[in-house]
Design a protein around this motif. Structure first.
Motif, PDB file in Angstrom:
ATOM      1  N   SER A  94      23.361  -0.996 -12.943  1.00 41.30           N
ATOM      2  CA  SER A  94      22.997   0.423 -13.040  1.00 41.30           C
ATOM      3  C   SER A  94      23.449   0.973 -14.391  1.00 41.30           C
ATOM      4  O   SER A  94      24.576   0.714 -14.835  1.00 41.30           O
ATOM      5  N   GLU A  98      27.938   7.021 -13.232  1.00 45.77           N
ATOM      6  CA  GLU A  98      28.672   6.640 -12.030  1.00 45.77           C
ATOM      7  C   GLU A  98      30.004   7.380 -12.007  1.00 45.77           C
ATOM      8  O   GLU A  98      30.489   7.847 -13.038  1.00 45.77           O
ATOM      9  N   ARG A 136      29.192   5.646 -17.659  1.00 44.31           N
ATOM     10  CA  ARG A 136      27.927   4.917 -17.545  1.00 44.31           C
ATOM     11  C   ARG A 136      27.980   3.667 -18.417  1.00 44.31           C
ATOM     12  O   ARG A 136      28.715   3.618 -19.425  1.00 44.31           O
TER      13      ARG A 136
END
Length: 316
Positions: A94, A98, A136
């Motif tokens: 991903s 986050e 991230r």
């Protein structure tokens, strides 16, 4: 029943359908189609034996390729559907924002149970801190992260970095600074230090939230008392300023009234001076004014001093 004269050893002859046109495919095109079909069959066989050759990378993801013959490959796969050889596997990461949370509450955070960070201030006081870090993964560095850390990179690098930076920053601050009005500044300093520590690993720190600061009971009570005293002092300053402004207003109002009285008295004195000046010139003027006053009144009988003569009602 077939007659012997109608029998044909080569079999019955087929007649062409006049409605079906004959299609002539060039040999080159036929070879190309035949080769494509063979390749497709081979790919399907490989897919059935070694796994699917079609890889779909979802939104907010990046795919890292690993070759059985060369290891991790540098060219990551972006969003969408891709065809990869059967000997290459793809791991998806991903690249969205986050959140990693470390909290003293059992229902929060990445670790079940009490995961609060304990840190010492420059006064030697132990503080309990609940921290949330928004980060991230850099898409172009996903292959490096996969090679160095793997899919559990958050546990391997982000968690220890958070602990180390938090304790280092807190050690240079007072409990009052962290607990009080400088909390946002302390959180900003933590974010800058984490960025320096993690940018080399392909991780960008976007925000650090200092969500809760737990102090020792005695210190918390003392700080609360000090904060309350400061608030009371600020309130008293406000009240004093308000009273001072009210007193100034009253002084201004009183000065205005006094000035108005002085002006009024001065006017009356000047009027009396002018009246006295005229009377001194003509003493009988007062009698004239007196008679004018009487004309506006319904007077039947009037007693006056003997030296003024007799005044009769002319209407009688």
């Amino acid at each position: 029943m077939v007659m012997e004269d109608d029998w044909d050893p080569k079999g019955p002859k087929r007649t062409k359908d006049p409605q079906m046109p004959e299609i002539n495919i060039p040999p080159m095109v036929a070879n190309i189609l035949r080769g494509g079909a063979i390749v497709l069959v081979i790919l399907l066989i490989f897919s059935a034996v070694f796994g699917s050759i079609f890889v779909s990378v979802g939104a907010g993801q990046v795919g890292v390729k690993f070759s059985q013959f060369g290891g991790v490959m540098d060219d990551e796969l972006g969003e969408g559907l891709h065809i990869v050889p059967p000997w290459i596997s793809v791991t998806k990461y991903s690249v969205r924002s986050e959140m990693y949370t470390m909290s003293g509450r059992a229902a929060e955070g990445e670790v079940v149970g009490d995961d609060q960070i304990n840190a010492l201030t420059n006064e030697g006081l132990t503080l309990g801190l609940d921290i949330s870090v928004r980060y991230r993964l850099v898409a172009d560095d996903a292959s490096v992260v996969h090679s160095k850390l793997g899919t559990s990179y958050a546990q391997k690098i982000i968690r220890p970095t958070i602990k180390s930076v938090i304790r280092e920053v807190v050690s240079g601050q007072t409990a009052m600074a962290i607990y009080g009005e400088q909390r946002d500044l302390v959180a900003t300093e933590m974010q800058l230090e984490m960025e320096k520590a993690l940018v080399g690993d392909g991780i960008i720190v976007e925000e650090v939230l200092l969500r809760n600061v737990q102090l020792p009971t005695k210190i918390a009570d003392a700080i609360e008392s000090k904060l309350q005293a400061d608030q009371d002092a600020q309130r008293m300053i406000f009240v004093k300023q308000k009273e001072q402004l009210e007193a100034e207003r009253r002084i201004i109002e009183a000065n205005g009234i006094a000035n108005a009285t002085i002006v009024e008295a001065t006017g009356e004195a000047e009027a009396l001076r002018l009246v006295n000046q005229e009377l001194s010139k003509n003493p009988k003027l007062i009698n004239y004014k007196y008679i004018q006053m009487l004309e506006s009144q319904e007077v039947q009988t009037l007693i006056v001093p003997s030296d003024q003569g007799i005044i009769l009602d002319a209407t009688a």
